[in-house]
Motif scaffolding. Structure first.
Motif, PDB file in Angstrom:
ATOM      1  N   ASN A 135       0.828  -1.213   0.000  1.00 42.89           N
ATOM      2  CA  ASN A 135       0.000   0.000   0.000  1.00 42.89           C
ATOM      3  C   ASN A 135       0.861   1.261   0.000  1.00 42.89           C
ATOM      4  OD1 ASN A 135      -2.644  -1.009  -0.186  1.00 42.89           O
ATOM      5  ND2 ASN A 135      -2.646  -1.558   1.987  1.00 42.89           N
ATOM      6  N   LYS A 136       2.014   1.218   0.644  1.00 47.37           N
ATOM      7  CA  LYS A 136       2.935   2.349   0.545  1.00 47.37           C
ATOM      8  C   LYS A 136       3.404   2.518  -0.904  1.00 47.37           C
ATOM      9  CE  LYS A 136       4.720   2.210   5.287  1.00 47.37           C
ATOM     10  NZ  LYS A 136       5.902   1.962   6.150  1.00 47.37           N
ATOM     11  N   GLN A 137       3.634   1.395  -1.578  1.00 47.20           N
ATOM     12  CA  GLN A 137       4.038   1.458  -2.980  1.00 47.20           C
ATOM     13  C   GLN A 137       2.940   2.107  -3.823  1.00 47.20           C
ATOM     14  OE1 GLN A 137       7.057   0.571  -3.736  1.00 47.20           O
ATOM     15  NE2 GLN A 137       7.044   0.785  -5.958  1.00 47.20           N
ATOM     16  N   LYS A 138       1.695   1.821  -3.501  1.00 45.67           N
ATOM     17  CA  LYS A 138       0.574   2.424  -4.226  1.00 45.67           C
ATOM     18  C   LYS A 138       0.546   3.936  -4.022  1.00 45.67           C
ATOM     19  CE  LYS A 138      -2.199  -1.776  -3.698  1.00 45.67           C
ATOM     20  NZ  LYS A 138      -3.373  -2.373  -3.014  1.00 45.67           N
ATOM     21  N   VAL A 139       0.808   4.388  -2.797  1.00 35.48           N
ATOM     22  CA  VAL A 139       0.871   5.832  -2.538  1.00 35.48           C
ATOM     23  C   VAL A 139       1.990   6.458  -3.366  1.00 35.48           C
ATOM     24  CG1 VAL A 139       1.291   7.608  -0.787  1.00 35.48           C
ATOM     25  CG2 VAL A 139      -0.115   5.611  -0.228  1.00 35.48           C
ATOM     26  N   GLY A 140       3.130   5.767  -3.440  1.00 33.14           N
ATOM     27  CA  GLY A 140       4.226   6.258  -4.266  1.00 33.14           C
ATOM     28  C   GLY A 140       3.844   6.365  -5.729  1.00 33.14           C
ATOM     29  N   LEU A 141       3.096   5.395  -6.230  1.00 35.87           N
ATOM     30  CA  LEU A 141       2.644   5.447  -7.619  1.00 35.87           C
ATOM     31  C   LEU A 141       1.672   6.603  -7.847  1.00 35.87           C
ATOM     32  CD1 LEU A 141       2.097   1.640  -8.333  1.00 35.87           C
ATOM     33  CD2 LEU A 141       3.859   3.112  -9.321  1.00 35.87           C
ATOM     34  N   ILE A 142       0.782   6.824  -6.892  1.00 37.51           N
ATOM     35  CA  ILE A 142      -0.175   7.926  -7.034  1.00 37.51           C
ATOM     36  C   ILE A 142       0.551   9.263  -7.120  1.00 37.51           C
ATOM     37  CG2 ILE A 142      -2.033   9.197  -5.891  1.00 37.51           C
ATOM     38  CD1 ILE A 142      -2.967   6.481  -4.735  1.00 37.51           C
ATOM     39  N   GLN A 143       1.580   9.483  -6.252  1.00 34.13           N
ATOM     40  CA  GLN A 143       2.284  10.765  -6.288  1.00 34.13           C
ATOM     41  C   GLN A 143       3.037  10.954  -7.597  1.00 34.13           C
ATOM     42  OE1 GLN A 143       5.741  11.616  -6.171  1.00 34.13           O
ATOM     43  NE2 GLN A 143       6.388   9.464  -6.305  1.00 34.13           N
ATOM     44  N   ALA A 144       3.444   9.849  -8.241  1.00 37.78           N
ATOM     45  CA  ALA A 144       4.145   9.969  -9.526  1.00 37.78           C
ATOM     46  C   ALA A 144       3.185  10.279 -10.658  1.00 37.78           C
ATOM     47  CB  ALA A 144       4.908   8.674  -9.816  1.00 37.78           C
ATOM     48  N   PHE A 145       2.004   9.671 -10.647  1.00 39.67           N
ATOM     49  CA  PHE A 145       1.052   9.800 -11.756  1.00 39.67           C
ATOM     50  C   PHE A 145       0.117  10.998 -11.629  1.00 39.67           C
ATOM     51  CE2 PHE A 145       2.325   5.496 -12.602  1.00 39.67           C
ATOM     52  CZ  PHE A 145       1.986   5.231 -13.933  1.00 39.67           C
ATOM     53  N   MET A 146      -0.136  11.493 -10.414  1.00 42.43           N
ATOM     54  CA  MET A 146      -1.288  12.365 -10.185  1.00 42.43           C
ATOM     55  C   MET A 146      -1.225  13.708 -10.910  1.00 42.43           C
ATOM     56  SD  MET A 146      -0.650  13.448  -6.203  1.00 42.43           S
ATOM     57  CE  MET A 146       0.743  14.491  -5.709  1.00 42.43           C
ATOM     58  N   HIS A 147      -0.034  14.238 -11.179  1.00 46.87           N
ATOM     59  CA  HIS A 147       0.037  15.536 -11.866  1.00 46.87           C
ATOM     60  C   HIS A 147       0.258  15.389 -13.369  1.00 46.87           C
ATOM     61  CE1 HIS A 147       4.188  14.477 -10.920  1.00 46.87           C
ATOM     62  NE2 HIS A 147       4.635  15.417 -11.701  1.00 46.87           N
ATOM     63  N   ARG A 148       0.081  14.174 -13.867  1.00 50.96           N
ATOM     64  CA  ARG A 148       0.183  13.855 -15.298  1.00 50.96           C
ATOM     65  C   ARG A 148       1.457  14.449 -15.912  1.00 50.96           C
ATOM     66  NH1 ARG A 148      -4.703  11.611 -16.118  1.00 50.96           N
ATOM     67  NH2 ARG A 148      -6.489  12.464 -14.962  1.00 50.96           N
ATOM     68  N   PRO A 149       2.615  14.020 -15.418  1.00 52.11           N
ATOM     69  CA  PRO A 149       3.883  14.605 -15.884  1.00 52.11           C
ATOM     70  C   PRO A 149       4.209  14.186 -17.319  1.00 52.11           C
ATOM     71  CG  PRO A 149       4.314  12.711 -14.496  1.00 52.11           C
ATOM     72  CD  PRO A 149       2.835  12.944 -14.424  1.00 52.11           C
ATOM     73  N   GLU A 150       5.063  14.944 -17.945  1.00 47.88           N
ATOM     74  CA  GLU A 150       5.507  14.606 -19.301  1.00 47.88           C
ATOM     75  C   GLU A 150       6.297  13.298 -19.311  1.00 47.88           C
ATOM     76  OE1 GLU A 150       7.386  17.994 -21.415  1.00 47.88           O
ATOM     77  OE2 GLU A 150       6.758  19.136 -19.638  1.00 47.88           O
ATOM     78  N   LEU A 151       7.042  13.058 -18.224  1.00 48.02           N
ATOM     79  CA  LEU A 151       7.913  11.889 -18.149  1.00 48.02           C
ATOM     80  C   LEU A 151       7.708  11.176 -16.823  1.00 48.02           C
ATOM     81  CD1 LEU A 151      10.368  10.137 -19.040  1.00 48.02           C
ATOM     82  CD2 LEU A 151      11.847  11.908 -18.040  1.00 48.02           C
ATOM     83  N   LEU A 152       7.536   9.858 -16.896  1.00 47.53           N
ATOM     84  CA  LEU A 152       7.468   9.018 -15.704  1.00 47.53           C
ATOM     85  C   LEU A 152       8.730   8.165 -15.636  1.00 47.53           C
ATOM     86  CD1 LEU A 152       3.760   7.990 -16.116  1.00 47.53           C
ATOM     87  CD2 LEU A 152       4.659   8.950 -13.992  1.00 47.53           C
ATOM     88  N   ILE A 153       9.438   8.242 -14.517  1.00 51.13           N
ATOM     89  CA  ILE A 153      10.636   7.421 -14.292  1.00 51.13           C
ATOM     90  C   ILE A 153      10.318   6.514 -13.112  1.00 51.13           C
ATOM     91  CG2 ILE A 153      13.071   7.437 -13.640  1.00 51.13           C
ATOM     92  CD1 ILE A 153      13.329  10.144 -14.991  1.00 51.13           C
ATOM     93  N   LEU A 154      10.180   5.222 -13.386  1.00 54.88           N
ATOM     94  CA  LEU A 154       9.649   4.278 -12.409  1.00 54.88           C
ATOM     95  C   LEU A 154      10.652   3.150 -12.184  1.00 54.88           C
ATOM     96  CD1 LEU A 154       6.081   4.045 -14.019  1.00 54.88           C
ATOM     97  CD2 LEU A 154       6.867   5.661 -12.271  1.00 54.88           C
ATOM     98  N   ASP A 155      11.204   3.102 -10.988  1.00 52.33           N
ATOM     99  CA  ASP A 155      12.235   2.123 -10.644  1.00 52.33           C
ATOM    100  C   ASP A 155      11.598   0.981  -9.851  1.00 52.33           C
ATOM    101  OD1 ASP A 155      14.573   0.805 -10.160  1.00 52.33           O
ATOM    102  OD2 ASP A 155      15.529   2.401  -9.005  1.00 52.33           O
ATOM    103  N   GLU A 156      11.510  -0.190 -10.440  1.00 52.77           N
ATOM    104  CA  GLU A 156      10.873  -1.354  -9.815  1.00 52.77           C
ATOM    105  C   GLU A 156       9.507  -0.977  -9.231  1.00 52.77           C
ATOM    106  OE1 GLU A 156      12.095  -4.298 -10.072  1.00 52.77           O
ATOM    107  OE2 GLU A 156      14.240  -4.050 -10.455  1.00 52.77           O
ATOM    108  N   PRO A 157       8.604  -0.426 -10.050  1.00 53.85           N
ATOM    109  CA  PRO A 157       7.374   0.166  -9.512  1.00 53.85           C
ATOM    110  C   PRO A 157       6.361  -0.829  -8.967  1.00 53.85           C
ATOM    111  CG  PRO A 157       7.331   0.169 -11.904  1.00 53.85           C
ATOM    112  CD  PRO A 157       8.719  -0.250 -11.501  1.00 53.85           C
ATOM    113  N   THR A 158       6.429  -2.098  -9.352  1.00 51.94           N
ATOM    114  CA  THR A 158       5.432  -3.063  -8.876  1.00 51.94           C
ATOM    115  C   THR A 158       5.905  -3.854  -7.662  1.00 51.94           C
ATOM    116  OG1 THR A 158       6.206  -4.735 -10.459  1.00 51.94           O
ATOM    117  CG2 THR A 158       4.403  -3.290 -11.171  1.00 51.94           C
ATOM    118  N   SER A 159       7.000  -3.446  -7.064  1.00 50.38           N
ATOM    119  CA  SER A 159       7.498  -4.131  -5.869  1.00 50.38           C
ATOM    120  C   SER A 159       6.437  -4.115  -4.769  1.00 50.38           C
ATOM    121  CB  SER A 159       8.766  -3.432  -5.374  1.00 50.38           C
ATOM    122  OG  SER A 159       9.203  -3.985  -4.155  1.00 50.38           O
ATOM    123  N   GLY A 160       6.065  -5.285  -4.284  1.00 57.73           N
ATOM    124  CA  GLY A 160       5.079  -5.378  -3.214  1.00 57.73           C
ATOM    125  C   GLY A 160       3.641  -5.426  -3.677  1.00 57.73           C
TER     126      GLY A 160
END
Length: 310
Positions: A135-160
């Protein structure tokens, strides 16, 4: 077409240890680029140079047309980043934490956070420190996606994340690409990259040993096969399967009233299936090899080509 990420002769050394060896990599706009390799290959080091968490020993890096060392907060607002070792602690709720991040990353459309939380199945009213790793990983994903950035850099994003949430994440990544965003995704899970990436670079020992589209790299062309046959002549079985092109590491052994066969199969699977049709099959398992095996094959092939060129 100007690259969203342009890495040239990137070299990174930690004391006597070299993490990256003259890395060259370009990521084009509106694509999902997969960076894959075993742990310790240099994936995280590469991604951290892109967000200026670490500085290169030599070489150049440009992200969205800028040098990360000089882009500062303005450049960072154009990027959504999930680090490989995500640590979220504190008494604040998920909502409060994401509200803070929204002031750092830029404006977030109304309802976006709740929509992402529903998709990922995380309760943002709970204190962050009480959440599970997934669930912490999900919060991390939300903060990366929520402002619809031009570039997403995701390091092992599905861990957990469980398999259901992994599929939801993959859908989110594809939707981001379809909306014109660019995604750089690192993983040590072969199937994750195969299902999402348009282009792939395979990293081993700090070097890119292969790159291109997923189909051309044929990362899944080697399979591990295990079969249980009704007991028959082991020598005959060995002869039949050893004659099939692409079969390697063949082992045939009797066990109780059955005959166990194991092998790796490179290339088309059809000849193996036709050979099995001659026998009574009790069980059949065909699986992709682990990433280490795939990378070592690519790495070995690359070394052989370089030796031949010399």
């Amino acid at each position: 077409m100007t690259s969203v990420i342009d890495i040239t002769a990137l070299h990174k050394r930690y004391g006597r240890q070299t993490a990256l060896h003259s890395l060259d990599m370009q990521v084009q706009p509106g694509t999902i680029y997969g960076l894959i390799g075993p742990n310790g290959a240099g994936k995280t080091t590469t991604l951290r140079t892109l967000v200026d968490v670490i500085r290169p020993t030599s070489g150049s890096v440009r992200v969205l047309g800028e040098d990360p060392r000089r882009g500062g907060a303005t450049l960072r607002r154009r990027i959504g980043y999930v680090p490989g070792e995500l640590r979220l602690e504190g008494r604040v709720t998920g909502h409060r934490m994401l509200d803070f991040y929204s002031h750092v990353s830029g404006p977030v459309a109304r309802g976006t956070v709740d929509e992402l939380a529903d998709r990922l199945g995380v309760d943002l009213s709970r204190p962050v420190r009480s959440l599970s790793k997934g669930n912490k990983q999900k919060v991390g994903l939300i903060q990366a996606f929520m402002h619809r950035p031009e570039l997403l850099i995701l390091d092992e994003p599905t861990s957990g994340l469980d398999p259901l949430m992994q599929r939801e994440f993959q859908a989110m990544v594809r939707e981001a690409r379809d909306a014109g965003q660019t995604v750089l995704l690192s993983s040590h899970v072969l199937s994750e990259i195969q299902q999402t990436a348009d282009e792939v670079a395979v990293l081993a020992n700090g070097r890119i040993v292969a790159q291109g589209d997923v189909a051309s790299l044929r990362l899944g062309s080697v399979r591990r096969v295990r079969v249980e046959l009704e007991e028959t002549d082991a020598a005959d079985v060995r002869r039949v399967f050893s004659e099939i092109t692409g079969v390697e590491a063949l082992e045939v052994a009797p066990l109780d009233s059955i005959l166990q066969l194991s092998a790796t199969m490179q290339g088309a699977i059809d000849p193996l299936i036709k050979a099995l049709a001659r026998f009574t099959v009790h069980d059949l398992t065909i699986e992709e090899p682990d990433l280490e095996e795939s990378v070592l094959r690519l790495y070995g092939a690359t070394e052989a080509q370089e030796e031949g060129a010399r």
